[in-house]
Design an enzyme around this catalytic site. Structure first.
Site, mmCIF file in Angstrom:
data_model
loop_
_atom_site.group_PDB
_atom_site.id
_atom_site.type_symbol
_atom_site.label_atom_id
_atom_site.label_comp_id
_atom_site.label_asym_id
_atom_site.label_seq_id
_atom_site.Cartn_x
_atom_site.Cartn_y
_atom_site.Cartn_z
ATOM 1 N N ASP A 1 0.836 -1.205 0.000
ATOM 2 C CA ASP A 1 0.000 0.000 0.000
ATOM 3 C C ASP A 1 0.867 1.251 0.000
ATOM 4 O O ASP A 1 1.530 1.558 0.984
ATOM 5 C CB ASP A 1 -0.889 -0.003 1.252
ATOM 6 C CG ASP A 1 -1.774 1.232 1.321
ATOM 7 O OD1 ASP A 1 -2.942 1.126 0.918
ATOM 8 O OD2 ASP A 1 -1.296 2.301 1.754
ATOM 9 N N TYR B 1 3.255 9.747 -0.777
ATOM 10 C CA TYR B 1 4.369 9.185 -0.005
ATOM 11 C C TYR B 1 5.711 9.407 -0.708
ATOM 12 O O TYR B 1 6.766 9.218 -0.095
ATOM 13 C CB TYR B 1 4.207 7.676 0.235
ATOM 14 C CG TYR B 1 2.972 7.241 0.995
ATOM 15 C CD1 TYR B 1 2.159 8.150 1.669
ATOM 16 C CD2 TYR B 1 2.619 5.894 1.044
ATOM 17 C CE1 TYR B 1 1.028 7.724 2.347
ATOM 18 C CE2 TYR B 1 1.497 5.469 1.735
ATOM 19 C CZ TYR B 1 0.695 6.391 2.369
ATOM 20 O OH TYR B 1 -0.412 5.949 3.035
ATOM 21 N N LYS C 1 -2.848 5.936 -4.230
ATOM 22 C CA LYS C 1 -3.938 6.866 -3.897
ATOM 23 C C LYS C 1 -3.756 8.203 -4.603
ATOM 24 O O LYS C 1 -2.611 8.645 -4.795
ATOM 25 C CB LYS C 1 -3.955 7.118 -2.377
ATOM 26 C CG LYS C 1 -3.816 5.849 -1.552
ATOM 27 C CD LYS C 1 -3.890 6.070 -0.066
ATOM 28 C CE LYS C 1 -3.563 4.781 0.667
ATOM 29 N NZ LYS C 1 -2.125 4.610 0.988
ATOM 30 N N HIS D 1 -7.437 9.613 -1.443
ATOM 31 C CA HIS D 1 -6.664 9.632 -0.195
ATOM 32 C C HIS D 1 -7.428 10.267 0.971
ATOM 33 O O HIS D 1 -7.350 9.782 2.105
ATOM 34 C CB HIS D 1 -5.327 10.338 -0.439
ATOM 35 C CG HIS D 1 -4.223 9.886 0.463
ATOM 36 N ND1 HIS D 1 -2.911 9.808 0.069
ATOM 37 C CD2 HIS D 1 -4.240 9.474 1.762
ATOM 38 C CE1 HIS D 1 -2.173 9.374 1.078
ATOM 39 N NE2 HIS D 1 -2.953 9.166 2.114
#
Ligand code: A2P
Length: 278
Positions: A49, A54, A79, A112
């Protein structure tokens, strides 16, 4: 170890199958992600994930390619970030994530955050529906949606998310939200399932419970999640802890132990409230 045989799965409303334990890679630097992903795949993880936000999709993609595990055996989630909400931006964001990951499809694509003040999450959802129809993504879902946001998606598009990934751990057990998911056939996925590895791992009641079972506190907490039916994506950058976090299927918590953990609920959020986060 055969992960398909040893890690239980949940079946999403669209028929896709998601392992109950996946690796979360929030805060793992892009440069470290290849080794971390490979370490996870080696010990049986088949679900990774990540998120555009990120900043490690390239590293995750490199880790997937470096492994012997076939692409089709791994559920890859990413996401769309808040700044990319809206129909056209979401389509472009998905293509950009695929490019960074080096993949030609995603297994699961998530919104998200609802970012309700933007009032774009329904349009974003329409883009997700199109991305699925076009085959760029196999399953679509959301993160951090409150029941009211879920209701709006269903009322305006007729399509419910397959999963809602939310902050959930013993200090924030989200009973009302979990009930709302159950009523709508939405799978509950827990982010920060270990409450970010802080004080909770030293809680005396959990330390005692884990000692009695001969497991770590993290394993006891993750076991509690899976017995509730949650999907978990604990983050770890450490190969030993990565292995430990998936090794939770050789013991079972009894009713008293489940109840003892239920008592720890303190409605304590570590992240922002979804209604207020943009
Ligand atoms: P590390 O990456 O050094 O293992 P969460 O998934 O709830 O956000 O928790 C992630 C945090 O918990 C990270 O700081 C991670 O540190 C730590 N962590 C993950 N697994 C374990 C474990 N089995 N035991 C102790 N700490 C853990």
């Amino acid at each position: 170890m055969n992960p398909i045989a040893t890690v239980p799965t949940v079946t999403l409303s669209d028929g896709a199958v998601l392992p109950q334990v996946g690796l979360g890679v929030w805060k793992i630097p892009d440069a470290d992600a290849p080794a971390v992903v490979q370490a996870a795949l080696e010990v049986g993880y088949r679900s990774i994930d990540t998120a555009a936000a990120y900043g490690n999709e390239e590293g995750v993609g490199a880790g997937l390619r470096a492994s012997d595990v076939p692409r089709e055996d791994v559920m890859v989630t990413t996401k769309v970030w808040n700044s990319e909400q809206g129909f056209d931006r979401t389509v472009a964001a998905c293509r950009a994530s695929l490019e960074r990951l080096g993949l030609d499809y995603l297994d699961l694509y998530l919104i998200h955050w609802p970012a309700p003040a933007k009032n774009l999450y329904v349009e974003t959802w329409r883009a997700m529906i199109e991305l699925r129809a076009d085959g760029l993504v196999r399953s679509i879902g959301v993160c951090n949606f409150e029941p009211s946001h879920l209701t709006r998606l269903v009322e305006e598009t007729g399509v419910a998310p397959t999963v809602n990934q939310v902050e959930l751990h013993p200090l924030l057990q989200q009973p009302a939200l979990r009930a709302a998911h159950e009523a709508r056939g939405v799978v509950t996925e827990a982010w920060s399932p270990l409450a970010q590895g802080g004080m909770l791992l030293r809680h005396p009641a959990l330390v005692a419970l884990a000692e009695r079972r001969g497991v770590s506190v993290a394993q006891a907490i993750l076991r509690w999640h899976v017995q509730l039916g949650n999907v978990v994506i604990p983050k770890s950058a450490n190969p030993e802890r990565i292995a430990q976090n998936i090794d939770i299927f050789g013991f079972e918590l009894d009713e008293g132990e489940m109840a003892a953990i239920a008592e720890l609920d303190a409605d304590t959020r570590l992240g922002p409230h979804p209604d207020r986060f943009e």
